[in-house]
Design a protein around this motif. Sequence first.
Motif, PDB file in Angstrom:
ATOM      1  N   MET A   1       0.839  -1.189   0.000  1.00 37.22           N
ATOM      2  CA  MET A   1       0.000   0.000   0.000  1.00 37.22           C
ATOM      3  C   MET A   1       0.885   1.254   0.000  1.00 37.22           C
ATOM      4  SD  MET A   1      -3.149  -1.091   0.082  1.00 37.22           S
ATOM      5  CE  MET A   1      -4.103   0.310   0.677  1.00 37.22           C
ATOM      6  N   GLY A   2       0.272   2.379  -0.306  1.00 40.10           N
ATOM      7  CA  GLY A   2       0.950   3.654  -0.169  1.00 40.10           C
ATOM      8  C   GLY A   2       2.195   3.778  -1.021  1.00 40.10           C
ATOM      9  N   GLY A   3       3.221   4.451  -0.447  1.00 36.39           N
ATOM     10  CA  GLY A   3       4.438   4.717  -1.194  1.00 36.39           C
ATOM     11  C   GLY A   3       5.196   3.468  -1.591  1.00 36.39           C
ATOM     12  N   ALA A   4       5.179   2.436  -0.741  1.00 35.09           N
ATOM     13  CA  ALA A   4       5.870   1.196  -1.084  1.00 35.09           C
ATOM     14  C   ALA A   4       5.263   0.571  -2.338  1.00 35.09           C
ATOM     15  CB  ALA A   4       5.803   0.213   0.085  1.00 35.09           C
ATOM     16  N   ARG A   5       3.940   0.624  -2.428  1.00 33.66           N
ATOM     17  CA  ARG A   5       3.263   0.109  -3.615  1.00 33.66           C
ATOM     18  C   ARG A   5       3.632   0.941  -4.842  1.00 33.66           C
ATOM     19  NH1 ARG A   5       1.336  -3.790  -6.788  1.00 33.66           N
ATOM     20  NH2 ARG A   5      -0.485  -3.155  -7.990  1.00 33.66           N
ATOM     21  N   ARG A   6       3.680   2.266  -4.687  1.00 30.47           N
ATOM     22  CA  ARG A   6       3.999   3.118  -5.830  1.00 30.47           C
ATOM     23  C   ARG A   6       5.418   2.860  -6.326  1.00 30.47           C
ATOM     24  NH1 ARG A   6       1.912   7.616  -8.649  1.00 30.47           N
ATOM     25  NH2 ARG A   6       3.128   7.495 -10.573  1.00 30.47           N
ATOM     26  N   LEU A   7       6.347   2.633  -5.408  1.00 33.40           N
ATOM     27  CA  LEU A   7       7.719   2.337  -5.808  1.00 33.40           C
ATOM     28  C   LEU A   7       7.779   1.061  -6.648  1.00 33.40           C
ATOM     29  CD1 LEU A   7      10.751   3.057  -5.568  1.00 33.40           C
ATOM     30  CD2 LEU A   7      10.812   1.596  -3.545  1.00 33.40           C
ATOM     31  N   PRO A 155      -4.747  11.984   0.284  1.00 34.85           N
ATOM     32  CA  PRO A 155      -4.395  10.591   0.025  1.00 34.85           C
ATOM     33  C   PRO A 155      -3.446  10.029   1.078  1.00 34.85           C
ATOM     34  CG  PRO A 155      -3.095  12.000  -1.375  1.00 34.85           C
ATOM     35  CD  PRO A 155      -3.914  12.910  -0.491  1.00 34.85           C
ATOM     36  N   VAL A 156      -4.003   9.618   2.201  1.00 34.97           N
ATOM     37  CA  VAL A 156      -3.190   9.145   3.322  1.00 34.97           C
ATOM     38  C   VAL A 156      -3.497   7.682   3.614  1.00 34.97           C
ATOM     39  CG1 VAL A 156      -2.907  11.401   4.400  1.00 34.97           C
ATOM     40  CG2 VAL A 156      -4.902  10.014   4.955  1.00 34.97           C
ATOM     41  N   LEU A 157      -2.496   7.002   4.128  1.00 35.47           N
ATOM     42  CA  LEU A 157      -2.661   5.626   4.584  1.00 35.47           C
ATOM     43  C   LEU A 157      -2.676   5.666   6.103  1.00 35.47           C
ATOM     44  CD1 LEU A 157      -2.812   2.659   3.622  1.00 35.47           C
ATOM     45  CD2 LEU A 157      -0.324   2.563   3.867  1.00 35.47           C
ATOM     46  N   PHE A 158      -3.820   5.350   6.696  1.00 37.69           N
ATOM     47  CA  PHE A 158      -3.946   5.428   8.153  1.00 37.69           C
ATOM     48  C   PHE A 158      -3.005   4.441   8.846  1.00 37.69           C
ATOM     49  CE2 PHE A 158      -8.115   7.547   9.592  1.00 37.69           C
ATOM     50  CZ  PHE A 158      -7.983   8.545   8.637  1.00 37.69           C
ATOM     51  N   ALA A 159      -2.412   4.890   9.928  1.00 34.02           N
ATOM     52  CA  ALA A 159      -1.626   4.042  10.817  1.00 34.02           C
ATOM     53  C   ALA A 159      -1.674   4.688  12.189  1.00 34.02           C
ATOM     54  CB  ALA A 159      -0.178   3.926  10.333  1.00 34.02           C
ATOM     55  N   ARG A 160      -1.644   3.886  13.239  1.00 34.61           N
ATOM     56  CA  ARG A 160      -1.790   4.419  14.593  1.00 34.61           C
ATOM     57  C   ARG A 160      -0.739   5.472  14.900  1.00 34.61           C
ATOM     58  NH1 ARG A 160      -0.587   1.413  18.409  1.00 34.61           N
ATOM     59  NH2 ARG A 160      -1.945   2.257  20.033  1.00 34.61           N
ATOM     60  N   TRP A 161       0.487   5.259  14.434  1.00 27.76           N
ATOM     61  CA  TRP A 161       1.573   6.167  14.789  1.00 27.76           C
ATOM     62  C   TRP A 161       1.471   7.513  14.084  1.00 27.76           C
ATOM     63  CZ3 TRP A 161       5.415   7.709  11.224  1.00 27.76           C
ATOM     64  CH2 TRP A 161       5.406   7.039   9.998  1.00 27.76           C
ATOM     65  N   LYS A 162       0.633   7.601  13.049  1.00 31.14           N
ATOM     66  CA  LYS A 162       0.479   8.873  12.333  1.00 31.14           C
ATOM     67  C   LYS A 162      -0.500   9.819  13.021  1.00 31.14           C
ATOM     68  CE  LYS A 162       1.681   7.084   7.749  1.00 31.14           C
ATOM     69  NZ  LYS A 162       1.254   6.963   6.336  1.00 31.14           N
ATOM     70  N   GLY A 212     -12.614   5.384   1.327  1.00 32.43           N
ATOM     71  CA  GLY A 212     -12.107   4.019   1.423  1.00 32.43           C
ATOM     72  C   GLY A 212     -10.664   3.890   0.952  1.00 32.43           C
ATOM     73  N   ARG A 213     -10.093   2.733   1.227  1.00 33.89           N
ATOM     74  CA  ARG A 213      -8.747   2.427   0.739  1.00 33.89           C
ATOM     75  C   ARG A 213      -8.876   2.014  -0.725  1.00 33.89           C
ATOM     76  NH1 ARG A 213      -4.506  -0.155   4.930  1.00 33.89           N
ATOM     77  NH2 ARG A 213      -4.888   1.239   6.694  1.00 33.89           N
ATOM     78  N   ILE A 214      -8.398   2.848  -1.606  1.00 33.43           N
ATOM     79  CA  ILE A 214      -8.637   2.649  -3.031  1.00 33.43           C
ATOM     80  C   ILE A 214      -7.339   2.359  -3.757  1.00 33.43           C
ATOM     81  CG2 ILE A 214     -10.716   4.061  -3.022  1.00 33.43           C
ATOM     82  CD1 ILE A 214      -9.103   6.422  -3.960  1.00 33.43           C
ATOM     83  N   THR A 215      -7.462   1.905  -4.997  1.00 34.19           N
ATOM     84  CA  THR A 215      -6.288   1.544  -5.791  1.00 34.19           C
ATOM     85  C   THR A 215      -5.545   2.796  -6.247  1.00 34.19           C
ATOM     86  OG1 THR A 215      -7.471   1.587  -7.893  1.00 34.19           O
ATOM     87  CG2 THR A 215      -7.523  -0.491  -6.628  1.00 34.19           C
ATOM     88  N   HIS A 216      -4.314   2.572  -6.730  1.00 32.96           N
ATOM     89  CA  HIS A 216      -3.531   3.693  -7.253  1.00 32.96           C
ATOM     90  C   HIS A 216      -4.257   4.367  -8.408  1.00 32.96           C
ATOM     91  CE1 HIS A 216      -0.326   6.043  -8.979  1.00 32.96           C
ATOM     92  NE2 HIS A 216      -0.415   5.362 -10.097  1.00 32.96           N
ATOM     93  N   ALA A 217      -4.871   3.580  -9.293  1.00 31.59           N
ATOM     94  CA  ALA A 217      -5.591   4.155 -10.432  1.00 31.59           C
ATOM     95  C   ALA A 217      -6.752   5.025  -9.957  1.00 31.59           C
ATOM     96  CB  ALA A 217      -6.096   3.047 -11.351  1.00 31.59           C
ATOM     97  N   GLU A 218      -7.427   4.592  -8.902  1.00 24.59           N
ATOM     98  CA  GLU A 218      -8.542   5.382  -8.384  1.00 24.59           C
ATOM     99  C   GLU A 218      -8.050   6.659  -7.708  1.00 24.59           C
ATOM    100  OE1 GLU A 218     -11.927   2.095  -7.264  1.00 24.59           O
ATOM    101  OE2 GLU A 218     -10.087   2.094  -6.076  1.00 24.59           O
ATOM    102  N   VAL A 219      -6.916   6.568  -7.003  1.00 25.94           N
ATOM    103  CA  VAL A 219      -6.335   7.775  -6.407  1.00 25.94           C
ATOM    104  C   VAL A 219      -6.010   8.785  -7.504  1.00 25.94           C
ATOM    105  CG1 VAL A 219      -4.348   8.718  -5.173  1.00 25.94           C
ATOM    106  CG2 VAL A 219      -5.426   6.619  -4.368  1.00 25.94           C
TER     107      VAL A 219
END
Length: 316
Positions: A1-7, A155-162, A212-219
Amino acid sequence: MGGARRLLLELEGYLADNHRPDIRVIGRDQPVNPSWLIQRERPWKHRRVVSLNNVGFVVTPARRWLLLHQPQHFLDPGEIRNLGNRVDREIPWQAQVVRQAARRSDMIVVPTTGMAQRVAMAAPDLSSRISVRPNPLSMEPEPVADRKPGIFLCPVLFARWKRMGDILRVIDDAVEIVRHRYRTTVEVLITATPQEAHAEGVGDARHLRFIGRITHAEVTRYRKMSWATIYPTRIESFGYPLAEARLAAQPVVAHDTPHNREVAGSALVPFTQENPEEVADAIRRALETRVPRERENPFDRNHYFNWMLGEAEATP
């Protein structure tokens, strides 16, 4: 997900566009666990091995390159105190593994100056091996005419630490100020589920819509229809939405930090204090901002991977 997926998408695009039979990709769908980390350590007949997943090769007899892009592995003591129990439970032992493996790397690649400083502060002995290279990003020019004034994409990926609930509540209050003070309708689209919103205490927000958590294409589709981006996270190694806004010539509202200025460039519409008045003023300025297009892509994919992967590396 997120940046790791984009890379990974950028790597796949590079390999699809460039004939590189000398490159072998392993572990594409492997979880990063002890079994896989041991399994991948083989006497590869290559002069260079590159780990894109934060954990470097340790004994493979080759030049060992490592990409570090998880800031949680290099938090400073003040950040750890501020985050408290929001730091993922596995992070302390992960950080030890990551740092020890990094000491076996010949080259450590990080995407920003801030991430380089973070790594060097936590592990000074790694400083001489760090190279700053912004993450790759390929984008075609986008028509500004398709953007709808008043629509902001977050366009954020939720995580507790954020601690997304805290800043999103500020953004919701800021939008309320903009709507009443400037008589301007604004809606913020958040790439998180309603369930995540409730868990963070912002399920009752007035001006935030959780798509919702959407795909890169949808973002990408949502970004093209949005007037601006809001990217309010506090701790990042890179932040692809900042770079995407820059290449799209789209305003991006974010903290006024050296990191965000480095990645977002002239697209940044900053706020200095995390309070509704400051963020409301940044939103107002974003509605009036026209971002100039970049003459060259500072995140050029071919430049990045040609440097990282080199020329034909395989030996007969």
